[in-house]
Write an enzyme that holds these catalytic residues in place. Structure first.
Site, mmCIF file in Angstrom:
data_model
loop_
_atom_site.group_PDB
_atom_site.id
_atom_site.type_symbol
_atom_site.label_atom_id
_atom_site.label_comp_id
_atom_site.label_asym_id
_atom_site.label_seq_id
_atom_site.Cartn_x
_atom_site.Cartn_y
_atom_site.Cartn_z
ATOM 1 N N CYS A 382 1.731 56.792 44.711
ATOM 2 C CA CYS A 382 2.728 55.819 45.170
ATOM 3 C C CYS A 382 2.435 54.432 44.587
ATOM 4 O O CYS A 382 2.621 54.228 43.390
ATOM 5 C CB CYS A 382 2.805 55.808 46.695
ATOM 6 S SG CYS A 382 4.368 55.108 47.301
ATOM 7 N N HIS A 508 4.147 61.276 47.527
ATOM 8 C CA HIS A 508 2.876 61.480 48.241
ATOM 9 C C HIS A 508 2.547 62.968 48.283
ATOM 10 O O HIS A 508 2.886 63.659 49.244
ATOM 11 C CB HIS A 508 2.982 60.936 49.676
ATOM 12 C CG HIS A 508 2.973 59.451 49.774
ATOM 13 N ND1 HIS A 508 1.828 58.725 49.999
ATOM 14 C CD2 HIS A 508 3.983 58.549 49.674
ATOM 15 C CE1 HIS A 508 2.113 57.432 50.042
ATOM 16 N NE2 HIS A 508 3.417 57.297 49.839
ATOM 17 N N GLU A 510 -0.106 64.369 48.955
ATOM 18 C CA GLU A 510 -1.055 64.703 50.022
ATOM 19 C C GLU A 510 -0.359 65.209 51.277
ATOM 20 O O GLU A 510 -1.002 65.824 52.150
ATOM 21 C CB GLU A 510 -1.932 63.494 50.377
ATOM 22 C CG GLU A 510 -1.231 62.342 51.065
ATOM 23 C CD GLU A 510 -0.632 61.313 50.119
ATOM 24 O OE1 GLU A 510 -0.420 60.160 50.535
ATOM 25 O OE2 GLU A 510 -0.359 61.680 48.953
#
Length: 536
Positions: A382, A508, A510
């Site tokens: 990001c 993102h 994750e």
């Protein structure tokens, strides 16, 4: 099963005991017996969502596929169970009051006086039952944030009390509490747990199951004592001691028959076998490797919960790459050209972390330059991707004042800028580009090699984007735009192919890595870092 069963998870004594991990573990165990589950979090704070909260206040903000900014515990739910949560899975006091007040303003209460009981509690109950009403789940696990005794949590506990009566045998309460070890006395003390349960009983709630958190093994006599004083059956008192990894918690809970106890409380039998083979294989793989890889996290929030999902994805990817990851937080605010070499010395890979605001960005730019010029495997997420773009623009394209319009509105080279639709937005909460979007990958790119397919779908949380008018300059100079949104044509991924692994992503990744399905980009990044490690 026709009627969904409800499991309410509450906590006492202190916060941060791990209600989210216990909730996720219960979900995992029931799922391993073949049941359809979902998990929801009810947070007592008045914010509409954690999107505007400082990470120091509340840790990371987790984003669901449908674009809801939620509590980080929803990340645990998804990582443990591979379910996909949504807006319905996270409710705050702010959302509840907002809904009630909006209804009152529209005349929805026909002139009645609006009160906490029944109007606020009715709205809480409605939201607690919402997922069960879909017919998609056998069990709805509901975690209540905070601890018993918190004034802001009282309406939620009152709603649980009412639902326990209304649902009868279809509701079970699991209470997580703490047993401290007093070193001076050399004893474990149960009194805090007893007081916590008494306070819960004073609110009209009797826990059906107790989970006792401790930093050491609890004897059978102590467990029986707690059950005796708290009106809980002996085999319904479970211990949860500190473990090397949160992923071992479901195994320890299964060894103590937590899922079987809960099913019995619902009047159900354990006819379905517990299928945890893949989970146990993952745990064994973690335990058997001795190889280590050192990863630096360059960011501005010196708090592990601020980057919780990143840490967990790195850990998962390391396991599948047969190594252990050692993470080292590097405070970007203090990075300079003179100390960057010492700060990143010995690192096998570097993550340039996400975030908002100007503080620490110049340090991240210095880190990005050092990693690119020293060919250290680097992953920008990001804002981290935007930092890589800004650094490349300054030091390769020669655009000395290149910046993001977020950091320097006066720059003449905004290589990162607001999307057009964002430029007139004045309200902060929930107004970013949020949720899952498709991304088309360039064949032969690092990203495509990692995923092995295109398009892919990942979750976003940002306002600022790569400025497309600069794309040709970047690509001619060696930074390729290898991931693009098919509808908006916004750049999602940048890479420098001349480096071993230098990849920045606007989304993102994750948020989508789970224990049994690690995120491909983290897998590829860690694999590259392992390849550069002196510890292999």
């Amino acid at each position: 099963m026709n009627q969904a069963k409800y499991i309410f998870v509450t906590g006492g004594v202190v916060s941060s005991l791990g209600k989210g991990i216990i909730s996720a573990s219960i979900g995992k165990l029931l799922q391993a017996r073949g049941y359809r589950i979902t998990i929801q979090k009810f947070d007592p704070y008045i914010n509409i969502d954690p999107g505007t909260l400082n990470p120091y206040e509340h840790g990371e903000c987790y984003v669901t596929e449908d674009g809801c900014e939620t509590d980080l515990d929803l990340g645990h739910y998804e990582r443990f169970t591979d379910i996909r949560t949504s807006t319905a899975n996270n409710v705050t006091t702010g959302k509840v009051y907002q809904a009630v007040i909006e209804r009152e303003r529209k005349g929805g209460y026909l002139g009645r006086t609006i009160q906490v009981v029944p109007h606020i509690t009715d709205e809480i109950k409605r939201r607690m039952l919402r997922l069960g009403a879909t017919g998609d789940y056998d069990f709805i696990i509901t975690e209540i944030g905070g601890t018993v005794g918190d004034i802001e949590g009282l309406p939620f506990l009152e709603a649980v009390r009412q639902l326990k009566w209304e649902l009868g045998d279809d509701a079970v309460c699991v209470h997580l509490t703490y047993v401290p070890y007093i070193a001076a006395a050399g004893e474990l003390k149960t009194k805090p747990s007893q007081h916590s349960v008494k306070e819960l009983q004073g609110l009209g709630l009797q826990p059906d199951v107790l989970v006792l958190r401790s930093d050491r093994e609890l004897g059978r006599g102590l467990l029986d004592k707690v059950g005796h004083f708290c009106n809980v059956e002996k085999d319904c008192v479970i211990q949860s001691i500190d473990l090397p990894s949160i992923y071992e918690v479901p195994i320890k809970m299964a060894e103590q028959n937590l899922d079987a106890v809960i099913l019995r409380k619902f009047g159900m039998t354990c006819d379905n076998p517990l299928e945890l083979d893949a989970w146990k294989k993952f745990i064994r793989r973690r335990e058997q490797t001795s190889k280590e890889v050192d990863i630096a996290l360059v960011g501005k929030y010196d708090l592990q919960d601020a980057y919780k999902s990143i840490l967990e994805c790195l850990s998962q990817a390391a396991t599948y790459n047969d190594c252990k990851v050692r993470t080292h937080f590097i405070q970007s605010e203090y990075l300079t050209h003179s100390n960057i070499a010492d700060s990143l010395s010995g690192m096998d890979g570097v993550v340039i972390c996400p975030g908002f605001g100007q503080r620490g960005t110049e340090g991240k730019i210095i880190a990005a330059e050092y990693c690119r010029t020293h060919d250290i495997p680097t992953f920008g997420i990001c804002l981290g991707m935007q930092i890589m773009v800004i650094e490349f623009a300054r030091n390769v394209l020669g655009l000395e004042d290149a910046n993001s319009s977020e950091m320097d509105p006066k720059s003449t080279n905004h290589v990162i800028d607001l999307m057009e639709e964002q430029k007139n937005i004045t309200q902060m909460g929930g107004t970013m580009r949020l949720g899952a979007y498709y991304c088309e990958l360039s064949i032969g790119s690092r990203a495509y090699d990692a995923y092995g397919r295109s398009p892919v779908k990942e979750r976003h949380r940002h306002r600022y984007e790569f400025s497309s008018p600069y794309r040709r300059q970047f690509e001619q100079a060696g930074m390729l735009c290898t991931g693009v949104n098919p509808e908006s044509r916004l750049v999602e991924i940048v890479e420098v192919p001349a480096c071993r692994w230098y990849v920045g992503v606007q989304f993102h990744p994750e948020y989508t890595g789970t224990v049994l399905n690690p995120n491909p980009l983290f897998m590829a990044f860690v694999r590259s870092a392992v390849g550069s490690s002196a510890n292999q």
